[in-house]
Design a protein around this motif. Structure first.
Motif, short mmCIF file in Angstrom:
data_model
loop_
_atom_site.label_atom_id
_atom_site.label_comp_id
_atom_site.label_asym_id
_atom_site.label_seq_id
_atom_site.Cartn_x
_atom_site.Cartn_y
_atom_site.Cartn_z
N ASP A 199 0.82 -1.53 0.13
CA ASP A 199 -0.06 -0.22 0.06
C ASP A 199 0.60 1.56 -0.37
O ASP A 199 0.89 2.44 -0.50
CB ASP A 199 -1.09 0.31 1.65
CG ASP A 199 -1.63 -0.68 1.14
OD1 ASP A 199 -2.46 -1.73 0.06
OD2 ASP A 199 -2.23 -1.09 2.29
N GLU A 200 1.80 1.11 0.46
CA GLU A 200 2.87 2.48 1.07
C GLU A 200 3.20 2.32 -0.59
O GLU A 200 3.47 3.58 -0.81
CB GLU A 200 3.81 1.96 1.61
CG GLU A 200 4.50 3.52 2.21
CD GLU A 200 5.40 2.67 3.65
OE1 GLU A 200 7.21 3.49 3.32
OE2 GLU A 200 5.38 1.67 4.05
N GLN B 186 0.86 4.05 -2.87
CA GLN B 186 0.79 5.95 -2.75
C GLN B 186 2.20 6.28 -2.85
O GLN B 186 1.53 7.25 -3.41
CB GLN B 186 0.19 5.57 -1.08
CG GLN B 186 -0.67 5.03 -0.26
CD GLN B 186 -2.02 5.72 -0.76
OE1 GLN B 186 -2.11 6.80 -1.53
NE2 GLN B 186 -3.13 4.79 -1.78
N GLN B 187 3.22 5.90 -2.50
CA GLN B 187 4.34 6.55 -3.18
C GLN B 187 4.16 6.86 -4.34
O GLN B 187 4.70 7.97 -5.50
CB GLN B 187 5.21 5.42 -2.62
CG GLN B 187 6.82 6.02 -3.20
CD GLN B 187 7.46 7.02 -2.73
OE1 GLN B 187 7.70 6.60 -1.24
NE2 GLN B 187 7.40 8.56 -2.56
N ARG C 127 1.70 6.92 -6.56
CA ARG C 127 0.72 8.12 -7.04
C ARG C 127 1.32 9.46 -6.45
O ARG C 127 1.03 10.29 -7.51
CB ARG C 127 -0.65 7.89 -5.99
CG ARG C 127 -1.27 6.42 -6.14
CD ARG C 127 -2.77 6.08 -5.82
NE ARG C 127 -3.85 5.33 -6.36
CZ ARG C 127 -4.96 5.46 -7.04
NH1 ARG C 127 -4.82 7.23 -6.65
NH2 ARG C 127 -5.46 4.80 -7.30
N GLY C 128 1.98 9.80 -5.74
CA GLY C 128 2.55 10.60 -5.03
C GLY C 128 3.16 11.09 -6.11
O GLY C 128 3.51 12.26 -6.16
N GLU D 45 -3.21 9.68 -13.77
CA GLU D 45 -3.37 10.35 -12.11
C GLU D 45 -3.26 11.82 -11.49
O GLU D 45 -3.72 12.18 -10.56
CB GLU D 45 -1.75 9.78 -11.51
CG GLU D 45 -1.45 8.39 -11.07
CD GLU D 45 -2.29 8.41 -9.66
OE1 GLU D 45 -2.53 9.05 -9.31
OE2 GLU D 45 -2.70 6.92 -9.85
N GLU E 70 -8.21 11.21 -9.10
CA GLU E 70 -7.90 11.60 -7.59
C GLU E 70 -8.42 10.31 -6.79
O GLU E 70 -7.30 9.07 -6.54
CB GLU E 70 -8.47 11.93 -7.41
CG GLU E 70 -6.84 12.35 -5.93
CD GLU E 70 -7.61 14.07 -5.28
OE1 GLU E 70 -6.98 14.15 -4.83
OE2 GLU E 70 -7.63 14.97 -6.69
N ASP E 71 -8.79 9.15 -6.86
CA ASP E 71 -9.69 8.33 -5.31
C ASP E 71 -10.27 7.67 -6.26
O ASP E 71 -11.06 6.50 -5.66
CB ASP E 71 -11.31 8.73 -5.06
CG ASP E 71 -10.29 10.64 -4.10
OD1 ASP E 71 -9.07 10.05 -3.14
OD2 ASP E 71 -11.59 11.28 -4.17
#
Lengths: 202, 314
Positions: free
Chosen positions: B147-148, B151-152, B154-155, B193, B199-200
């Motif tokens: 997950d991290e 998220q990373q 996506r960031g 993205e 976004e969601d």
């Protein structure tokens, strides 16, 4: 080839202690660390498992003084002997200048010695090095265990198993007692420096 | 030698082997001694208690053996060990990429947590950021922080940290690792993205049947043999060293002079058959070229970095 810093006039030589698991590679380095205080230039660092087996390597830095105006530094390493750490063994062997093969004299470890030597041969080959050309010394360790009634391989058998083709210097030893440790290291360093001089055209 | 002396000698050997950490040899000797005791029970007065004691020893040795066999192949080491890894296993002749080489050395030795810290610091360095990002993802996935990692990623895509080419290469790399891990996560295409509606958006799920070769099935590949189909060398196989491996993704560094093989290695092209060489075995299979990039800086400037993915084994 050794790491040569022309600007600082330094030469770094890498010597790797290779051999089957629990054969006494770490014990060799521990003895060197305790005994050769003048030459040892830093702490011995060990990367071990919880069960006190070598996981990555042991590392011991030494200084040999000057050769042709160059400050010669030696890094001694051991590899993990367990079969499952094959990739780590190969990584530690990278850019090696000299090898000490620590064979286990126990009769029950005969096959492991041969397999480990074959593994060394293969790993050196993959780095474009030849086991027949690299400075190499054999040590037949744990000779002291005969006093406890443990069946050992005769030196002649170990020579025939491991050194028949190689014909490199070999030494009986008992790393736990320090016997043969110094001569083994000195012989390997002598060969390694000879090889270095040849490469440098000295 | 009489039987009692023989048994005593075997037990002595077992004890010495055990003290030496030679657990299999110790176990075998205890078992051998046990069999001899059973065979000559009539000659040994206390054979029952001896056998009980031996069984306890065998069980204890088996437990130690299992612990040894199950011991993790790596663990996070103290700073002193990590520093040696960085200082002595980085093998970079180029100062500009030295820090990346140090971080990669930590990765090779399984020092993922420390490597992550160092790699994150390298994202500011334009020359190595793409490689650093791939290895950040690799470390996070190895640490099971999926997950991290997502998220990373996506960031990064939102902040436009990378060029489009870098972002696309990163997406392919990450998607391949996710596919191998299972779980069916599919990353949005590059560019998606930045769109607000995306976004969601939930992550799409792939069907499990889409999984390729499992990375755990693969050995360390040291080189690959690619058959040449064109030019003067047609019909020959060109062996290329693997520079870096992440699961079934292999990275090859090829000189720009190797035009015969570079001509074949075009992105998305299929290679079949390919020979894969590991230190202990050679096998054949199929691979796909994921990316091919000319190196713009460093001592290997002008050479090509080619990522290929193993898609099947015969």
């Amino acid at each position: 080839m050794a790491n040569i810093n022309l600007k600082n006039k330094e030469i770094e030589v890498k010597v790797v202690y290779y051999g089957p698991g629990r054969g006494g590679k770490t014990t060799n380095l521990e003895y060197i660390f305790k005994t050769f205080r003048k030459q040892v230039t830093g702490q011995m660092v060990s990367a071990k498992t919880e069960g006190d087996r070598t996981l990555f390597f042991d590392f011991l830095p030494m200084g040999l003084g000057k050769v042709k105006g160059y400050d010669v530094r030696v890094q001694l390493y051991t590899v993990p002997g367990q079969v499952k750490y094959a990739s780590t063994r190969k990584m530690v062997l990278k850019e090696v200048d000299g090898v000490v093969f620590v064979a286990d004299s126990l009769e029950v470890r005969r096959e492991k010695n041969m397999m480990s030597l074959k593994d060394l041969h293969q790993n050196l080959k993959e780095y474009g090095l030849s086991i027949f050309k690299i400075p190499l010394v054999l040590q037949y360790n744990k000779r002291d265990l005969s006093e406890q009634g443990i069946p050992l391989l005769p030196i002649s058998r170990m020579e025939s198993d491991l050194n028949r083709q190689l014909r490199v210097p070999s030494f009986p030893g008992s790393a736990i007692k320090g016997e043969g440790v110094g001569p083994t290291l000195k012989a390997c360093l002598k060969l390694t420096l000879q090889s270095l001089k040849k490469q440098m055209g000295w | 030698m009489d039987v009692k002396k023989q048994i005593k000698s075997i037990l002595n050997q077992a004890e010495v082997y055990r003290s030496q950490g030679l657990l299999r040899e110790a176990r075998d000797k205890y078992i051998h001694a046990g069999k001899m005791i059973q065979k000559h029970a009539g000659l040994i007065r206390n054979h029952k208690s001896l056998l009980i004691s031996l069984n306890k020893k065998i069980s204890a040795v088996k437990i130690d053996l299992r612990k040894m066999e199950d011991a993790p192949a790596t663990k996070e080491m103290p700073e002193s060990v990590q520093q040696i890894i960085k200082d002595h296993f980085a093998f970079s002749e180029n100062e500009e990429t030295r820090e990346l080489a140090e971080a990669l050395a930590l990765v090779r030795f399984g020092q993922y947590t420390r490597a992550l810290e160092d790699l994150k610091g390298l994202l500011k360095n334009e020359q190595v950021r793409a490689e650093a990002a791939k290895n950040i993802i690799r470390c996070q996935l190895t640490l099971d922080a999926v997950d991290e990692a997502v998220q990373q990623y996506r960031g990064w895509m939102k902040s436009e940290t990378f060029t489009t080419e870098e972002a696309q290469s990163l997406r392919i790399f990450f998607q391949n690792l996710l596919d191998k891990k299972g779980g069916g996560i599919i990353l949005p295409e590059v560019g998606a993205e930045t769109e607000p509606e995306a976004e969601d958006a939930p992550l799409e799920m792939a069907s499990p049947s889409e999984e390729a070769v499992h990375p755990e099935d693969l050995l360390d590949i040291s080189s690959v043999g690619i058959p040449l189909s064109e030019g003067a060398s047609a019909g020959r196989t060109r062996e290329c060293d693997v520079c870096f491996q992440a699961g079934n993704m292999l990275n090859l560094l090829l000189s720009d002079r190797e035009t015969d093989v570079l001509g074949i290695l075009e992105p998305n092209s299929e290679l079949e058959p390919v020979e894969f060489f590991s230190p202990i075995a050679m096998f054949e299979g199929k691979a796909r070229v994921v990316s091919k990039k000319k190196l713009e800086a460093g001592p290997k400037k002008g050479d090509f970095s080619v990522d290929i993915q193993i898609v099947g084994l015969f």
